[in-house]
Write an enzyme that holds these catalytic residues in place. Sequence first.
Site, mmCIF file in Angstrom:
data_model
loop_
_atom_site.group_PDB
_atom_site.id
_atom_site.type_symbol
_atom_site.label_atom_id
_atom_site.label_comp_id
_atom_site.label_asym_id
_atom_site.label_seq_id
_atom_site.Cartn_x
_atom_site.Cartn_y
_atom_site.Cartn_z
ATOM 1 N N ASP A 113 -3.392 0.434 -3.725
ATOM 2 C CA ASP A 113 -2.480 -0.697 -3.472
ATOM 3 C C ASP A 113 -3.086 -1.937 -4.105
ATOM 4 O OD1 ASP A 113 -0.803 -2.762 -2.199
ATOM 5 O OD2 ASP A 113 -0.303 -1.218 -0.735
ATOM 6 N N LYS B 121 12.754 5.425 2.387
ATOM 7 C CA LYS B 121 13.541 4.292 2.901
ATOM 8 C C LYS B 121 15.008 4.597 2.603
ATOM 9 C CE LYS B 121 9.386 2.582 3.140
ATOM 10 N NZ LYS B 121 8.596 2.548 4.357
HETATM 11 C C1 SAM Z 1 4.953 -0.803 4.193
HETATM 12 S S1 SAM Z 1 3.568 -1.325 3.304
HETATM 13 C C2 SAM Z 1 2.381 -0.117 3.655
HETATM 14 C C3 SAM Z 1 1.740 -0.249 4.993
HETATM 15 C C4 SAM Z 1 0.609 0.728 5.159
HETATM 16 N N1 SAM Z 1 1.074 2.116 5.122
HETATM 17 C C5 SAM Z 1 -0.104 0.530 6.478
HETATM 18 O O1 SAM Z 1 -0.047 1.411 7.324
HETATM 19 O O2 SAM Z 1 -0.753 -0.507 6.656
HETATM 20 C C6 SAM Z 1 4.005 -0.948 1.664
HETATM 21 C C7 SAM Z 1 2.891 -1.176 0.666
HETATM 22 O O3 SAM Z 1 3.265 -0.558 -0.557
HETATM 23 C C8 SAM Z 1 2.686 -1.279 -1.591
HETATM 24 N N2 SAM Z 1 3.369 -0.919 -2.828
HETATM 25 C C9 SAM Z 1 4.665 -1.051 -3.172
HETATM 26 N N3 SAM Z 1 4.873 -0.598 -4.422
HETATM 27 C C10 SAM Z 1 3.669 -0.146 -4.875
HETATM 28 C C11 SAM Z 1 3.237 0.450 -6.080
HETATM 29 N N4 SAM Z 1 4.097 0.686 -7.089
HETATM 30 N N5 SAM Z 1 1.946 0.802 -6.186
HETATM 31 C C12 SAM Z 1 1.060 0.590 -5.174
HETATM 32 N N6 SAM Z 1 1.426 0.023 -4.008
HETATM 33 C C13 SAM Z 1 2.713 -0.343 -3.869
HETATM 34 C C14 SAM Z 1 2.854 -2.729 -1.180
HETATM 35 O O4 SAM Z 1 1.892 -3.552 -1.824
HETATM 36 C C15 SAM Z 1 2.634 -2.639 0.333
HETATM 37 O O5 SAM Z 1 1.309 -2.973 0.657
#
Ligand code: SAM
Length: 356
Positions: A242, A307
């Site tokens: 991330d 989602k």
């Molecule tokens: C809902 S949050 C995740 C929460 C995490 N599972 C937790 O339990 O703390 C979604 C995460 O996906 C990451 N994200 C979205 N698109 C991404 C990508 N293409 N590559 C890496 N991370 C991504 C965002 O930065 C965000 O931190």
Amino acid sequence: MSVSSPSSLLAYCRPGFEGECAQELSGRDALLAGAGYARAARGSGFVEFVTPDAEALAGSWRDLVFARQLLQVLGSARDLPPKDRLGVLLPIIEATESAQGPRRWCDAWVEAPDSDAARELAPLCRGLNAALVGVLKKKQLIDRASRWRLHLCLTATDAAYVAMADIAHTAPWPGGIPRLKFPRAAPSRSTLKLEEALLVLLDEGERERWLKPGMRAVDLGASPGGWTWQLVARSLHVAAVDNGPMDADLLASGLVDHLRADGFRYRPQKPVDWLVCDMVEQPRRVAALMADWLATGQCRYAIFNLKLPMKKRHDEVQLCLALVADALAAAGKRVELRAKQLYHDREEITVFARAS
Ligand SMILES: C[S@@+](CC[C@H](N)C(=O)[O-])C[C@H]1O[C@@H](n2cnc3c(N)ncnc32)[C@H](O)[C@@H]1O
């Protein structure tokens, strides 16, 4: 006061998803005689599915995505007198026979659906539950070794379903909701989604066999680390992918590598045991990514969130699951897919996949 006993099923679901839950039950029913129909009110948190095949369908809770619980209805009653609700409901219960005479129950739960309106019934449920178990004990209708559990579902102060559950094929939590305590050391509430997924989608033996200390996992979209925390708590090594920050205590565990990379491009140097993914992205894109990891053997097990769109949510789920199954079949692999809309899922579902 009116009492009725159609052949029907009662499914609990997330309020607002009654349509999807009904669609799924119709799909299952269509595989049999297809003579069923759903009665559902939006926002109620439950669906009644009337079908002559209720008994045959009652065991399908695990296969349903949108049903938190699936019960076989024995009867229902309206205009219950406030001073003697059980007086009306007990004859329905006592009329339930098994081959050995009156059916005995391992337990009895009085519950209400998960809607705002029904939640106010919680104190009444508790009071009735104690009274019901007391009466059943007196009548010698409780037998802890029975495979049947009795459910009273109050949908209003004066309306209830009487239903039963085979404990081997239904959710073992009142209301179909496992009540989890937020672990104070976890960095986000999302942690409960993965904890619930492991509890609902795997059984105890599978959790022991498939989640062993020392295994390697990748967490796509890991920040701030709620899902990684669950894996670290089970002593797995985690590559947390991330661009966002990870919780400092998790990094200090020595079990986490934080990789600032795009989750759609990242691939591990060596295959890993687990892939988990909570990226907020289009469901088909996530499903295709998971399919690629599983089909190419880069992971054995995966848990991921899909989602859901605003419309055609049931169709989108089916499409995404088929996409994963087809990709694995094309790669000559078998895949086992289990999907549920968990209590901690909002406009999303959680999927477990195992390739072999
Ligand atoms: C809902 S949050 C995740 C929460 C995490 N599972 C937790 O339990 O703390 C979604 C995460 O996906 C990451 N994200 C979205 N698109 C991404 C990508 N293409 N590559 C890496 N991370 C991504 C965002 O930065 C965000 O931190």
